[in-house]
Write an enzyme that holds these catalytic residues in place. Structure first.
Site, PDB file in Angstrom:
ATOM      1  CG  HIS A   7      11.180   7.904  -4.277  1.00 31.58           C
ATOM      2  ND1 HIS A   7      11.969   6.783  -4.349  1.00 31.58           N
ATOM      3  CD2 HIS A   7       9.957   7.453  -3.912  1.00 31.58           C
ATOM      4  CE1 HIS A   7      11.256   5.709  -4.052  1.00 31.58           C
ATOM      5  NE2 HIS A   7      10.014   6.088  -3.780  1.00 31.58           N
ATOM      6  CD  GLU A  43       7.764   3.443 -10.426  1.00 37.89           C
ATOM      7  OE1 GLU A  43       7.167   2.683  -9.648  1.00 37.89           O
ATOM      8  OE2 GLU A  43       8.972   3.671 -10.381  1.00 37.89           O
ATOM      9  CD  GLN A  60       7.938   6.030  -6.684  1.00 40.29           C
ATOM     10  OE1 GLN A  60       7.437   5.948  -5.563  1.00 40.29           O
ATOM     11  NE2 GLN A  60       8.784   5.149  -7.174  1.00 40.29           N
ATOM     12  CG  HIS A  84       6.163   5.888  -0.535  1.00 42.39           C
ATOM     13  ND1 HIS A  84       5.336   5.633  -1.615  1.00 42.39           N
ATOM     14  CD2 HIS A  84       7.420   5.921  -1.044  1.00 42.39           C
ATOM     15  CE1 HIS A  84       6.066   5.510  -2.711  1.00 42.39           C
ATOM     16  NE2 HIS A  84       7.339   5.684  -2.401  1.00 42.39           N
ATOM     17  CD  GLU A 134      10.147   2.757  -1.956  1.00 40.34           C
ATOM     18  OE1 GLU A 134       9.086   3.404  -2.082  1.00 40.34           O
ATOM     19  OE2 GLU A 134      10.873   2.477  -2.913  1.00 40.34           O
TER      20      GLU A 134
HETATM   21  C1  MC0 Z   1      -2.218   2.843   4.732  1.00 40.27           C
HETATM   22  N1  MC0 Z   1      -2.078   3.561   5.872  1.00 40.27           N
HETATM   23  C2  MC0 Z   1      -1.194   4.536   5.650  1.00 40.27           C
HETATM   24  C3  MC0 Z   1      -0.790   4.387   4.301  1.00 40.27           C
HETATM   25  N2  MC0 Z   1      -1.438   3.328   3.763  1.00 40.27           N
HETATM   26  N3  MC0 Z   1      -0.718   5.498   6.460  1.00 40.27           N
HETATM   27  C4  MC0 Z   1       0.173   6.362   5.929  1.00 40.27           C
HETATM   28  N4  MC0 Z   1       0.602   6.291   4.635  1.00 40.27           N
HETATM   29  C5  MC0 Z   1       0.146   5.323   3.818  1.00 40.27           C
HETATM   30  N5  MC0 Z   1       0.576   5.257   2.561  1.00 40.27           N
HETATM   31  C6  MC0 Z   1      -2.764   3.350   7.129  1.00 40.27           C
HETATM   32  C7  MC0 Z   1      -4.277   3.357   6.947  1.00 40.27           C
HETATM   33  O1  MC0 Z   1      -4.784   4.667   6.984  1.00 40.27           O
HETATM   34  C8  MC0 Z   1      -4.727   2.521   8.105  1.00 40.27           C
HETATM   35  O2  MC0 Z   1      -4.730   3.278   9.280  1.00 40.27           O
HETATM   36  C9  MC0 Z   1      -3.641   1.465   8.231  1.00 40.27           C
HETATM   37  O3  MC0 Z   1      -2.463   2.060   7.628  1.00 40.27           O
HETATM   38  C10 MC0 Z   1      -3.980   0.187   7.490  1.00 40.27           C
HETATM   39  O4  MC0 Z   1      -4.226   0.531   6.157  1.00 40.27           O
HETATM   40  P1  MC0 Z   1      -5.215  -0.234   5.161  1.00 40.27           P
HETATM   41  O5  MC0 Z   1      -5.715   0.736   4.189  1.00 40.27           O
HETATM   42  O6  MC0 Z   1      -6.181  -1.076   5.922  1.00 40.27           O
HETATM   43  O7  MC0 Z   1      -4.289  -1.113   4.309  1.00 40.27           O
HETATM   44  P2  MC0 Z   1      -3.479  -2.418   4.562  1.00 40.27           P
HETATM   45  O8  MC0 Z   1      -3.228  -2.668   6.009  1.00 40.27           O
HETATM   46  O9  MC0 Z   1      -4.089  -3.499   3.754  1.00 40.27           O
HETATM   47  O10 MC0 Z   1      -2.109  -1.969   3.880  1.00 40.27           O
HETATM   48  C11 MC0 Z   1      -1.382  -0.863   4.301  1.00 40.27           C
HETATM   49  C12 MC0 Z   1       0.087  -1.158   4.000  1.00 40.27           C
HETATM   50  C13 MC0 Z   1       0.176  -1.528   2.502  1.00 40.27           C
HETATM   51  C14 MC0 Z   1       0.906   0.086   4.324  1.00 40.27           C
HETATM   52  C15 MC0 Z   1       0.569  -2.330   4.872  1.00 40.27           C
HETATM   53  O11 MC0 Z   1      -0.352  -0.477   1.703  1.00 40.27           O
HETATM   54  C16 MC0 Z   1       1.574  -1.866   2.033  1.00 40.27           C
HETATM   55  O12 MC0 Z   1       2.070  -2.987   2.199  1.00 40.27           O
HETATM   56  N6  MC0 Z   1       2.268  -0.912   1.370  1.00 40.27           N
HETATM   57  C17 MC0 Z   1       3.624  -1.134   0.837  1.00 40.27           C
HETATM   58  C18 MC0 Z   1       3.597  -1.295  -0.667  1.00 40.27           C
HETATM   59  C19 MC0 Z   1       3.114  -0.079  -1.387  1.00 40.27           C
HETATM   60  O13 MC0 Z   1       2.555   0.856  -0.799  1.00 40.27           O
HETATM   61  N7  MC0 Z   1       3.270  -0.080  -2.740  1.00 40.27           N
HETATM   62  C20 MC0 Z   1       2.883   1.045  -3.600  1.00 40.27           C
HETATM   63  C21 MC0 Z   1       4.021   1.909  -3.937  1.00 40.27           C
HETATM   64  P3  MC0 Z   1      -6.046   3.471  10.172  1.00 40.27           P
HETATM   65  O14 MC0 Z   1      -5.603   4.250  11.381  1.00 40.27           O
HETATM   66  O15 MC0 Z   1      -7.007   4.193   9.292  1.00 40.27           O
HETATM   67  O16 MC0 Z   1      -6.486   2.069  10.499  1.00 40.27           O
HETATM   68  S1  MC0 Z   1       5.162   1.039  -4.968  1.00 40.27           S
HETATM   69  C22 MC0 Z   1       6.553   2.004  -5.043  1.00 40.27           C
HETATM   70  O17 MC0 Z   1       6.573   3.054  -4.484  1.00 40.27           O
HETATM   71  C23 MC0 Z   1       7.717   1.433  -5.828  1.00 40.27           C
HETATM   72  C24 MC0 Z   1       7.329   1.086  -7.211  1.00 40.27           C
HETATM   73  C25 MC0 Z   1       8.982   2.275  -5.782  1.00 40.27           C
HETATM   74  O18 MC0 Z   1       9.106   3.212  -4.990  1.00 40.27           O
HETATM   75  O19 MC0 Z   1       9.908   1.975  -6.546  1.00 40.27           O
END
Ligand code: MC0
Length: 147
Positions: A7, A43, A60, A84, A134
């Site tokens: 997705h 979602e 998604q 993502h 992912e």
């Molecule tokens: C953050 N950044 C991204 C981004 N989110 N870049 C591309 N795509 C994204 N989605 C970038 C920011 O712009 C920043 O870059 C740097 O990463 C740090 O971001 P932050 O805003 O300071 O945030 P953090 O470090 O606290 O967290 C970012 C991180 C987090 C990706 C580690 O969001 C995470 O763990 N995500 C995984 C879980 C998730 O997203 N869950 C929701 C979907 P710069 O250069 O500006 O410093 S759940 C889902 O989808 C499930 C239900 C499913 O599929 O079944």
């Protein structure tokens, strides 16, 4: 190891309005809806192709249900849009270990519950060319394991 696009996740402020947009403009219907409390999202899965056996390709739509969730933070920083890309695999733990061994940050030490009974793990966007990535192991066996 990664065999298909499962997705594409799209962050939005209003899930129902965005689902309606995709229904009117693209002709995609909502095949499944759920709340994932751990991830802090509501979602909707819109099937783009394939059959409803858990191995189709979906859009998604993601609406945050908590202000401190990853999607709420993303929306505040970037606005609505692609959040993502998710690749399907028959072995999410194995794929995570192999990719992690290559120096990419795996954000989930062990796979977590994802959409429709799947197991998921995320890879850091900064190690994947700016794309939050992912890995998804769907609830049923993968195409190449079904015979
Ligand atoms: C953050 N950044 C991204 C981004 N989110 N870049 C591309 N795509 C994204 N989605 C970038 C920011 O712009 C920043 O870059 C740097 O990463 C740090 O971001 P932050 O805003 O300071 O945030 P953090 O470090 O606290 O967290 C970012 C991180 C987090 C990706 C580690 O969001 C995470 O763990 N995500 C995984 C879980 C998730 O997203 N869950 C929701 C979907 P710069 O250069 O500006 O410093 S759940 C889902 O989808 C499930 C239900 C499913 O599929 O079944």
């Amino acid at each position: 190891m990664l065999t298909r696009i499962d997705h594409i996740g799209i962050a939005c402020f209003d899930l129902d309005a965005t689902a309606d947009l995709y229904r009117r403009v693209h002709g995609f219907e909502v095949a499944h809806e759920e709340v994932n409390e751990e991830q802090g999202v509501r979602e909707a899965m819109l099937r783009v192709n394939g059959t409803d056996d858990g191995h189709a390709t979906y859009l998604q739509l993601l609406e945050p249900v908590r202000e401190d969730s990853a999607v709420a933070k993303f929306l505040a920083r970037h606005g609505e849009g692609v959040h993502h890309v998710a690749f399907g695999t028959g072995d999410v733990a194995g794929a995570s270990a192999e990719i992690g061994g290559a120096g990419v940050r795996v954000l989930d030490a062990a796979p977590r519950p994802g959409s429709m009974g799947s197991s998921i793990a995320f890879l850091h966007p900064k190690d994947c060319g700016g794309v939050l990535t992912e890995l998804v192991q769907a609830a049923g066996p993968e195409e190449d394991e079904r015979g």
